[in-house]
Design a protein around this motif. Sequence first.
Motif, PDB file in Angstrom:
ATOM      1  N   ASN A 225       0.797  -1.225   0.000  1.00  0.00           N
ATOM      2  CA  ASN A 225       0.000   0.000   0.000  1.00  0.00           C
ATOM      3  C   ASN A 225       0.830   1.274   0.000  1.00  0.00           C
ATOM      4  N   ILE A 226       2.166   1.140   0.010  1.00  0.00           N
ATOM      5  CA  ILE A 226       3.016   2.322   0.062  1.00  0.00           C
ATOM      6  C   ILE A 226       2.760   3.242  -1.128  1.00  0.00           C
ATOM      7  N   SER A 227       2.583   2.667  -2.307  1.00  0.00           N
ATOM      8  CA  SER A 227       2.352   3.503  -3.493  1.00  0.00           C
ATOM      9  C   SER A 227       1.064   4.310  -3.360  1.00  0.00           C
ATOM     10  N   TYR A 228       0.020   3.695  -2.776  1.00  0.00           N
ATOM     11  CA  TYR A 228      -1.227   4.426  -2.542  1.00  0.00           C
ATOM     12  C   TYR A 228      -1.015   5.517  -1.499  1.00  0.00           C
ATOM     13  N   LEU A 229      -0.184   5.236  -0.500  1.00  0.00           N
ATOM     14  CA  LEU A 229       0.085   6.222   0.544  1.00  0.00           C
ATOM     15  C   LEU A 229       0.800   7.433  -0.040  1.00  0.00           C
ATOM     16  N   ILE A 230       1.772   7.197  -0.925  1.00  0.00           N
ATOM     17  CA  ILE A 230       2.486   8.308  -1.551  1.00  0.00           C
ATOM     18  C   ILE A 230       1.536   9.114  -2.434  1.00  0.00           C
ATOM     19  N   GLY A 231       0.706   8.420  -3.202  1.00  0.00           N
ATOM     20  CA  GLY A 231      -0.268   9.122  -4.038  1.00  0.00           C
ATOM     21  C   GLY A 231      -1.257   9.928  -3.217  1.00  0.00           C
ATOM     22  N   GLY A 232      -1.709   9.351  -2.099  1.00  0.00           N
ATOM     23  CA  GLY A 232      -2.625  10.065  -1.212  1.00  0.00           C
ATOM     24  C   GLY A 232      -1.983  11.290  -0.606  1.00  0.00           C
ATOM     25  N   THR A 233      -0.681  11.209  -0.297  1.00  0.00           N
ATOM     26  CA  THR A 233       0.041  12.348   0.265  1.00  0.00           C
ATOM     27  C   THR A 233       0.064  13.514  -0.711  1.00  0.00           C
ATOM     28  N   LEU A 234       0.277  13.230  -1.992  1.00  0.00           N
ATOM     29  CA  LEU A 234       0.325  14.293  -2.997  1.00  0.00           C
ATOM     30  C   LEU A 234      -1.016  15.007  -3.106  1.00  0.00           C
ATOM     31  N   VAL A 235      -2.114  14.258  -2.978  1.00  0.00           N
ATOM     32  CA  VAL A 235      -3.450  14.867  -3.033  1.00  0.00           C
ATOM     33  C   VAL A 235      -3.713  15.691  -1.779  1.00  0.00           C
ATOM     34  N   VAL A 236      -3.363  15.157  -0.617  1.00  0.00           N
ATOM     35  CA  VAL A 236      -3.603  15.841   0.654  1.00  0.00           C
ATOM     36  C   VAL A 236      -2.830  17.159   0.722  1.00  0.00           C
ATOM     37  N   GLU A 237      -1.665  17.204   0.120  1.00  0.00           N
ATOM     38  CA  GLU A 237      -0.908  18.457   0.094  1.00  0.00           C
ATOM     39  C   GLU A 237      -1.706  19.574  -0.567  1.00  0.00           C
ATOM     40  N   GLN A 238      -2.464  19.233  -1.591  1.00  0.00           N
ATOM     41  CA  GLN A 238      -3.295  20.238  -2.248  1.00  0.00           C
ATOM     42  C   GLN A 238      -4.411  20.710  -1.330  1.00  0.00           C
ATOM     43  N   VAL A 239      -5.017  19.775  -0.595  1.00  0.00           N
ATOM     44  CA  VAL A 239      -6.132  20.115   0.294  1.00  0.00           C
ATOM     45  C   VAL A 239      -5.675  21.064   1.397  1.00  0.00           C
ATOM     46  N   PHE A 240      -4.470  20.822   1.942  1.00  0.00           N
ATOM     47  CA  PHE A 240      -3.982  21.607   3.075  1.00  0.00           C
ATOM     48  C   PHE A 240      -3.049  22.748   2.658  1.00  0.00           C
ATOM     49  N   GLY A 241      -2.888  22.950   1.367  1.00  0.00           N
ATOM     50  CA  GLY A 241      -2.052  24.057   0.903  1.00  0.00           C
ATOM     51  C   GLY A 241      -0.597  23.924   1.275  1.00  0.00           C
ATOM     52  N   ILE A 242      -0.073  22.700   1.243  1.00  0.00           N
ATOM     53  CA  ILE A 242       1.327  22.451   1.584  1.00  0.00           C
ATOM     54  C   ILE A 242       2.154  22.475   0.301  1.00  0.00           C
ATOM     55  N   LYS A 243       3.211  23.251   0.293  1.00  0.00           N
ATOM     56  CA  LYS A 243       4.035  23.379  -0.897  1.00  0.00           C
ATOM     57  C   LYS A 243       5.092  22.280  -0.935  1.00  0.00           C
ATOM     58  N   GLY A 244       4.616  21.077  -1.224  1.00  0.00           N
ATOM     59  CA  GLY A 244       5.508  19.941  -1.367  1.00  0.00           C
ATOM     60  C   GLY A 244       5.506  19.461  -2.807  1.00  0.00           C
ATOM     61  N   ILE A 245       5.854  18.199  -2.992  1.00  0.00           N
ATOM     62  CA  ILE A 245       5.901  17.637  -4.345  1.00  0.00           C
ATOM     63  C   ILE A 245       4.508  17.584  -4.960  1.00  0.00           C
ATOM     64  N   GLY A 246       3.480  17.379  -4.128  1.00  0.00           N
ATOM     65  CA  GLY A 246       2.111  17.308  -4.639  1.00  0.00           C
ATOM     66  C   GLY A 246       1.679  18.589  -5.322  1.00  0.00           C
ATOM     67  N   SER A 247       1.921  19.722  -4.680  1.00  0.00           N
ATOM     68  CA  SER A 247       1.546  21.001  -5.293  1.00  0.00           C
ATOM     69  C   SER A 247       2.368  21.248  -6.553  1.00  0.00           C
ATOM     70  N   LEU A 248       3.646  20.834  -6.541  1.00  0.00           N
ATOM     71  CA  LEU A 248       4.476  20.971  -7.744  1.00  0.00           C
ATOM     72  C   LEU A 248       3.929  20.113  -8.878  1.00  0.00           C
ATOM     73  N   LEU A 249       3.468  18.904  -8.544  1.00  0.00           N
ATOM     74  CA  LEU A 249       2.913  18.005  -9.554  1.00  0.00           C
ATOM     75  C   LEU A 249       1.672  18.601 -10.199  1.00  0.00           C
ATOM     76  N   PHE A 250       0.728  19.071  -9.379  1.00  0.00           N
ATOM     77  CA  PHE A 250      -0.517  19.601  -9.936  1.00  0.00           C
ATOM     78  C   PHE A 250      -0.279  20.892 -10.716  1.00  0.00           C
ATOM     79  N   THR A 251       0.662  21.715 -10.272  1.00  0.00           N
ATOM     80  CA  THR A 251       1.013  22.920 -11.027  1.00  0.00           C
ATOM     81  C   THR A 251       1.626  22.546 -12.372  1.00  0.00           C
ATOM     82  N   SER A 252       2.478  21.535 -12.363  1.00  0.00           N
ATOM     83  CA  SER A 252       3.129  21.091 -13.603  1.00  0.00           C
ATOM     84  C   SER A 252       2.111  20.479 -14.565  1.00  0.00           C
TER      85      SER A 252
END
Length: 277
Positions: free
Chosen positions: A208-235
């Motif tokens: 389930n690690i891959s799902y956990l990493i994917g979920g983290t990228l989505v959650v970053e958008q919800v909480f406005g965290i400037k991590g890899i998730g926000s970079l991914l969605f901007t890209s």
Amino acid sequence: MILGEYSTPEALESMHHTLGLDLPLWEQFIRFVKTLLTQGDTGNSIIAGTSTKVLIAERAPITLLLIGMACILAIIIALLLATLAATHKDKLPDHLIRIFPTITLGMPIFWVGMLLILLFSVRLHWFPVGGVGEGWTGTLYSLTLPAITVAFSQIPTLVRSLRAQMLEILESDFVVTLKAAGLPSRVILFKHVLRNSALPTLMLLGVNISYLIGGTLVVEQVFGIKGIGSLLFTSISNRDFPVIQGIALYCAISVVIISLLIEITSWWLDPRTKGKQ
């Protein structure tokens, strides 16, 4: 797309040459692989013009910290709930904990995040609505609610798996022998039952690690965290393909490394596998 709808043929030709798109496809691929192997990079960002490795490295620490916190929380909560359910089989705590995974598995992770923000941030004011605080204390405090959100998606399957394994071990012959020998129940539970039950659940966590990493990228958008998730969605919005490729590559490498660590931990938990591995 980069130059705009009204770009001139000369500008297009110059950009094709800059990006290497005027080369044969096989040569483009060889250059891409060579850059990947020698520099660990997927090229320069189309929008920022800088190396994708640099862009990802700037955002990676906060994302890795969030993933680590989510893993720790998921393991701790799953251990507590599964142990409570297994030691109170067919009683009220067991029934409530068994219902919990059934309900929560159907909840989208971003929806859970918004509910937690409404409850703990907007109404109770226990946690910030979003962003990352300053310093280690502020960072950990601001990432607590996002980490709980990410862990929420992993807890149901871990609890269900660990509970089933613990019940099987508790009914095995060697546990009956240990009880007859007069060992305290706490020693039997934590030293023998949990250790033998943890291996299949740990393997499930690795899957389930891959799902956990994917979920983290989505959650970053919800909480406005400037991590890899926000970079991914901007890209994705800007169609910055080299950055998207780089994030996908590094996420895949992370899954492989974490899976390897889980294999090593499984080997440590179960000495019988030493000879096989």
